[in-house]
Write a protein that holds these residues in place. Structure first.
Motif, PDB file in Angstrom:
ATOM      1  N   GLY A   7       0.775  -1.236   0.000  1.00 55.72           N
ATOM      2  CA  GLY A   7       0.000   0.000   0.000  1.00 55.72           C
ATOM      3  C   GLY A   7       0.804   1.282   0.000  1.00 55.72           C
ATOM      4  O   GLY A   7       0.243   2.356   0.110  1.00 55.72           O
ATOM      5  N   ALA A   8       2.128   1.206  -0.116  1.00 57.71           N
ATOM      6  CA  ALA A   8       2.958   2.400  -0.130  1.00 57.71           C
ATOM      7  C   ALA A   8       3.851   2.385  -1.367  1.00 57.71           C
ATOM      8  O   ALA A   8       4.313   1.332  -1.804  1.00 57.71           O
ATOM      9  CB  ALA A   8       3.821   2.467   1.127  1.00 57.71           C
ATOM     10  N   ASP A   9       4.070   3.574  -1.924  1.00 55.37           N
ATOM     11  CA  ASP A   9       4.968   3.693  -3.065  1.00 55.37           C
ATOM     12  C   ASP A   9       6.410   3.694  -2.587  1.00 55.37           C
ATOM     13  O   ASP A   9       6.710   4.084  -1.456  1.00 55.37           O
ATOM     14  CB  ASP A   9       4.714   5.001  -3.820  1.00 55.37           C
ATOM     15  CG  ASP A   9       3.363   5.059  -4.494  1.00 55.37           C
ATOM     16  OD1 ASP A   9       2.770   3.981  -4.718  1.00 55.37           O
ATOM     17  OD2 ASP A   9       2.909   6.165  -4.801  1.00 55.37           O
ATOM     18  N   GLY A  10       7.291   3.308  -3.468  1.00 55.25           N
ATOM     19  CA  GLY A  10       8.715   3.343  -3.191  1.00 55.25           C
ATOM     20  C   GLY A  10       9.471   3.473  -4.494  1.00 55.25           C
ATOM     21  O   GLY A  10       8.879   3.631  -5.558  1.00 55.25           O
ATOM     22  N   LEU A  11      10.777   3.414  -4.412  1.00 51.82           N
ATOM     23  CA  LEU A  11      11.624   3.520  -5.596  1.00 51.82           C
ATOM     24  C   LEU A  11      12.476   2.273  -5.725  1.00 51.82           C
ATOM     25  O   LEU A  11      12.837   1.644  -4.730  1.00 51.82           O
ATOM     26  CB  LEU A  11      12.519   4.753  -5.487  1.00 51.82           C
ATOM     27  CG  LEU A  11      11.779   6.086  -5.485  1.00 51.82           C
ATOM     28  CD1 LEU A  11      12.719   7.209  -5.097  1.00 51.82           C
ATOM     29  CD2 LEU A  11      11.177   6.343  -6.847  1.00 51.82           C
ATOM     30  N   ALA A  12      12.807   1.930  -6.963  1.00 51.36           N
ATOM     31  CA  ALA A  12      13.620   0.759  -7.233  1.00 51.36           C
ATOM     32  C   ALA A  12      14.442   0.987  -8.483  1.00 51.36           C
ATOM     33  O   ALA A  12      14.158   1.883  -9.275  1.00 51.36           O
ATOM     34  CB  ALA A  12      12.746  -0.475  -7.394  1.00 51.36           C
ATOM     35  N   VAL A  13      15.467   0.161  -8.642  1.00 54.67           N
ATOM     36  CA  VAL A  13      16.313   0.188  -9.820  1.00 54.67           C
ATOM     37  C   VAL A  13      16.265  -1.191 -10.448  1.00 54.67           C
ATOM     38  O   VAL A  13      16.312  -2.203  -9.735  1.00 54.67           O
ATOM     39  CB  VAL A  13      17.774   0.535  -9.441  1.00 54.67           C
ATOM     40  CG1 VAL A  13      18.694   0.414 -10.640  1.00 54.67           C
ATOM     41  CG2 VAL A  13      17.850   1.926  -8.849  1.00 54.67           C
ATOM     42  N   ILE A  14      16.161  -1.231 -11.773  1.00 58.28           N
ATOM     43  CA  ILE A  14      16.281  -2.495 -12.488  1.00 58.28           C
ATOM     44  C   ILE A  14      17.581  -2.438 -13.264  1.00 58.28           C
ATOM     45  O   ILE A  14      17.752  -1.600 -14.157  1.00 58.28           O
ATOM     46  CB  ILE A  14      15.087  -2.740 -13.435  1.00 58.28           C
ATOM     47  CG1 ILE A  14      13.794  -2.823 -12.627  1.00 58.28           C
ATOM     48  CG2 ILE A  14      15.314  -4.024 -14.241  1.00 58.28           C
ATOM     49  CD1 ILE A  14      12.558  -3.025 -13.457  1.00 58.28           C
ATOM     50  N   ASP A  15      18.528  -3.314 -12.908  1.00 57.09           N
ATOM     51  CA  ASP A  15      19.822  -3.364 -13.569  1.00 57.09           C
ATOM     52  C   ASP A  15      19.677  -3.954 -14.965  1.00 57.09           C
ATOM     53  O   ASP A  15      18.676  -4.621 -15.270  1.00 57.09           O
ATOM     54  CB  ASP A  15      20.799  -4.217 -12.741  1.00 57.09           C
ATOM     55  CG  ASP A  15      21.145  -3.562 -11.415  1.00 57.09           C
ATOM     56  OD1 ASP A  15      21.240  -2.325 -11.379  1.00 57.09           O
ATOM     57  OD2 ASP A  15      21.322  -4.296 -10.422  1.00 57.09           O
ATOM     58  N   PRO A  16      20.675  -3.730 -15.832  1.00 54.55           N
ATOM     59  CA  PRO A  16      20.603  -4.281 -17.191  1.00 54.55           C
ATOM     60  C   PRO A  16      20.405  -5.798 -17.240  1.00 54.55           C
ATOM     61  O   PRO A  16      19.820  -6.314 -18.179  1.00 54.55           O
ATOM     62  CB  PRO A  16      21.952  -3.893 -17.808  1.00 54.55           C
ATOM     63  CG  PRO A  16      22.351  -2.658 -17.067  1.00 54.55           C
ATOM     64  CD  PRO A  16      21.841  -2.873 -15.662  1.00 54.55           C
ATOM     65  N   ASP A  17      20.862  -6.512 -16.200  1.00 54.79           N
ATOM     66  CA  ASP A  17      20.678  -7.970 -16.178  1.00 54.79           C
ATOM     67  C   ASP A  17      19.293  -8.381 -15.670  1.00 54.79           C
ATOM     68  O   ASP A  17      18.982  -9.560 -15.573  1.00 54.79           O
ATOM     69  CB  ASP A  17      21.766  -8.646 -15.357  1.00 54.79           C
ATOM     70  CG  ASP A  17      21.694  -8.311 -13.876  1.00 54.79           C
ATOM     71  OD1 ASP A  17      20.780  -7.578 -13.444  1.00 54.79           O
ATOM     72  OD2 ASP A  17      22.561  -8.803 -13.117  1.00 54.79           O
ATOM     73  N   GLY A  18      18.441  -7.384 -15.349  1.00 53.08           N
ATOM     74  CA  GLY A  18      17.080  -7.666 -14.903  1.00 53.08           C
ATOM     75  C   GLY A  18      16.911  -7.745 -13.401  1.00 53.08           C
ATOM     76  O   GLY A  18      15.803  -7.958 -12.910  1.00 53.08           O
ATOM     77  N   THR A  19      17.975  -7.546 -12.639  1.00 53.48           N
ATOM     78  CA  THR A  19      17.895  -7.585 -11.176  1.00 53.48           C
ATOM     79  C   THR A  19      17.112  -6.383 -10.659  1.00 53.48           C
ATOM     80  O   THR A  19      17.399  -5.241 -11.008  1.00 53.48           O
ATOM     81  CB  THR A  19      19.305  -7.578 -10.551  1.00 53.48           C
ATOM     82  OG1 THR A  19      20.051  -8.660 -11.076  1.00 53.48           O
ATOM     83  CG2 THR A  19      19.235  -7.669  -9.037  1.00 53.48           C
ATOM     84  N   PHE A  20      16.099  -6.649  -9.828  1.00 58.85           N
ATOM     85  CA  PHE A  20      15.255  -5.623  -9.217  1.00 58.85           C
ATOM     86  C   PHE A  20      15.792  -5.327  -7.829  1.00 58.85           C
ATOM     87  O   PHE A  20      15.931  -6.233  -7.009  1.00 58.85           O
ATOM     88  CB  PHE A  20      13.812  -6.137  -9.133  1.00 58.85           C
ATOM     89  CG  PHE A  20      12.853  -5.182  -8.482  1.00 58.85           C
ATOM     90  CD1 PHE A  20      12.150  -4.263  -9.244  1.00 58.85           C
ATOM     91  CD2 PHE A  20      12.633  -5.214  -7.115  1.00 58.85           C
ATOM     92  CE1 PHE A  20      11.243  -3.389  -8.652  1.00 58.85           C
ATOM     93  CE2 PHE A  20      11.737  -4.348  -6.514  1.00 58.85           C
ATOM     94  CZ  PHE A  20      11.046  -3.432  -7.291  1.00 58.85           C
ATOM     95  N   THR A  21      16.122  -4.069  -7.556  1.00 59.38           N
ATOM     96  CA  THR A  21      16.636  -3.675  -6.247  1.00 59.38           C
ATOM     97  C   THR A  21      15.785  -2.531  -5.697  1.00 59.38           C
ATOM     98  O   THR A  21      15.746  -1.446  -6.281  1.00 59.38           O
ATOM     99  CB  THR A  21      18.102  -3.214  -6.343  1.00 59.38           C
ATOM    100  OG1 THR A  21      18.880  -4.240  -6.939  1.00 59.38           O
ATOM    101  CG2 THR A  21      18.661  -2.873  -4.969  1.00 59.38           C
ATOM    102  N   ALA A  22      15.091  -2.785  -4.593  1.00 60.80           N
ATOM    103  CA  ALA A  22      14.316  -1.736  -3.927  1.00 60.80           C
ATOM    104  C   ALA A  22      15.278  -0.785  -3.228  1.00 60.80           C
ATOM    105  O   ALA A  22      16.282  -1.211  -2.653  1.00 60.80           O
ATOM    106  CB  ALA A  22      13.355  -2.349  -2.927  1.00 60.80           C
ATOM    107  N   LEU A  23      14.986   0.514  -3.289  1.00 59.41           N
ATOM    108  CA  LEU A  23      15.831   1.527  -2.658  1.00 59.41           C
ATOM    109  C   LEU A  23      15.194   1.980  -1.351  1.00 59.41           C
ATOM    110  O   LEU A  23      13.982   2.152  -1.270  1.00 59.41           O
ATOM    111  CB  LEU A  23      15.999   2.728  -3.594  1.00 59.41           C
ATOM    112  CG  LEU A  23      16.599   2.430  -4.966  1.00 59.41           C
ATOM    113  CD1 LEU A  23      16.582   3.690  -5.821  1.00 59.41           C
ATOM    114  CD2 LEU A  23      18.012   1.895  -4.826  1.00 59.41           C
ATOM    115  N   GLU A  24      16.027   2.180  -0.353  1.00 60.53           N
ATOM    116  CA  GLU A  24      15.563   2.680   0.944  1.00 60.53           C
ATOM    117  C   GLU A  24      15.387   4.191   0.851  1.00 60.53           C
ATOM    118  O   GLU A  24      16.344   4.926   0.652  1.00 60.53           O
ATOM    119  CB  GLU A  24      16.583   2.346   2.035  1.00 60.53           C
ATOM    120  CG  GLU A  24      16.722   0.868   2.321  1.00 60.53           C
ATOM    121  CD  GLU A  24      15.491   0.303   3.015  1.00 60.53           C
ATOM    122  OE1 GLU A  24      14.873   1.019   3.816  1.00 60.53           O
ATOM    123  OE2 GLU A  24      15.161  -0.859   2.730  1.00 60.53           O
TER     124      GLU A  24
END
Length: 91
Positions: A7-24
Protein backbone atom coordinates in the motif's frame (compact mmCIF):
# COMPACT_ATOMS: atom_id res chain seq x y z
CA UNK A 1 11.24 3.39 -11.29
CA UNK A 2 8.46 3.56 -8.77
CA UNK A 3 7.05 0.43 -7.20
CA UNK A 4 4.13 -0.20 -4.87
CA UNK A 5 4.21 -2.73 -2.04
CA UNK A 6 2.00 -3.08 1.02
CA UNK A 7 0.00 0.00 0.00
CA UNK A 8 2.96 2.40 -0.13
CA UNK A 9 4.97 3.69 -3.06
CA UNK A 10 8.72 3.34 -3.19
CA UNK A 11 11.62 3.52 -5.60
CA UNK A 12 13.62 0.76 -7.23
CA UNK A 13 16.31 0.19 -9.82
CA UNK A 14 16.28 -2.49 -12.49
CA UNK A 15 19.82 -3.36 -13.57
CA UNK A 16 20.60 -4.28 -17.19
CA UNK A 17 20.68 -7.97 -16.18
CA UNK A 18 17.08 -7.67 -14.90
CA UNK A 19 17.90 -7.58 -11.18
CA UNK A 20 15.25 -5.62 -9.22
CA UNK A 21 16.64 -3.67 -6.25
CA UNK A 22 14.32 -1.74 -3.93
CA UNK A 23 15.83 1.53 -2.66
CA UNK A 24 15.56 2.68 0.94
CA UNK A 25 13.86 6.09 0.93
CA UNK A 26 11.55 7.93 3.33
CA UNK A 27 8.82 8.16 0.67
CA UNK A 28 5.38 6.57 0.79
CA UNK A 29 4.03 8.48 -2.22
CA UNK A 30 5.87 8.70 -5.55
CA UNK A 31 4.08 10.45 -8.41
CA UNK A 32 6.87 10.92 -10.98
CA UNK A 33 10.34 9.58 -11.74
CA UNK A 34 12.43 11.27 -14.45
CA UNK A 35 16.03 10.55 -15.48
CA UNK A 36 18.23 13.50 -14.67
CA UNK A 37 20.74 15.23 -16.96
CA UNK A 38 24.27 13.85 -17.24
CA UNK A 39 26.98 15.58 -15.26
CA UNK A 40 28.84 15.37 -11.96
CA UNK A 41 26.69 18.01 -10.24
CA UNK A 42 23.36 16.89 -11.71
CA UNK A 43 21.03 14.42 -9.99
CA UNK A 44 20.82 10.95 -11.55
CA UNK A 45 17.05 11.16 -11.28
CA UNK A 46 14.38 13.60 -10.19
CA UNK A 47 11.34 12.32 -8.31
CA UNK A 48 8.20 14.02 -7.07
CA UNK A 49 7.56 12.29 -3.78
CA UNK A 50 6.41 12.74 -0.21
CA UNK A 51 5.55 11.00 3.03
CA UNK A 52 3.21 11.50 5.98
CA UNK A 53 5.82 13.80 7.57
CA UNK A 54 7.07 15.68 4.48
CA UNK A 55 5.10 17.46 1.79
CA UNK A 56 5.22 16.26 -1.77
CA UNK A 57 8.09 18.02 -3.57
CA UNK A 58 10.69 17.39 -6.26
CA UNK A 59 13.81 15.61 -5.01
CA UNK A 60 17.11 14.98 -6.76
CA UNK A 61 18.58 11.51 -6.32
CA UNK A 62 22.22 10.46 -6.57
CA UNK A 63 22.32 6.74 -7.34
CA UNK A 64 26.12 6.51 -7.68
CA UNK A 65 26.53 5.34 -4.08
CA UNK A 66 24.99 2.34 -2.34
CA UNK A 67 22.65 4.70 -0.49
CA UNK A 68 20.26 7.11 -2.11
CA UNK A 69 21.25 10.71 -1.47
CA UNK A 70 18.20 12.96 -1.61
CA UNK A 71 17.94 16.71 -1.81
CA UNK A 72 14.76 18.71 -2.03
CA UNK A 73 14.93 20.76 -5.21
CA UNK A 74 12.00 23.10 -4.58
CA UNK A 75 9.47 23.07 -1.72
CA UNK A 76 5.81 22.71 -2.63
CA UNK A 77 5.04 26.16 -1.21
CA UNK A 78 7.06 27.75 -4.03
CA UNK A 79 5.11 25.81 -6.69
CA UNK A 80 1.91 27.62 -5.75
CA UNK A 81 3.41 31.09 -5.67
CA UNK A 82 3.63 33.50 -8.54
CA UNK A 83 6.49 35.86 -9.39
CA UNK A 84 8.39 37.23 -6.39
CA UNK A 85 6.58 34.87 -4.04
CA UNK A 86 3.16 36.42 -4.60
CA UNK A 87 0.22 34.03 -4.61
CA UNK A 88 -0.51 32.52 -8.01
CA UNK A 89 -3.79 33.57 -9.62
CA UNK A 90 -6.01 31.20 -11.49
CA UNK A 91 -7.45 32.45 -14.75
Amino acid sequence: MSATADGADGLAVIDPDGTFTALETPFTLVSQVVAGPAGPEAPAAVVVAGSPVSETAPYGMDLATATVALRELRPLATWASGPSGSPARST
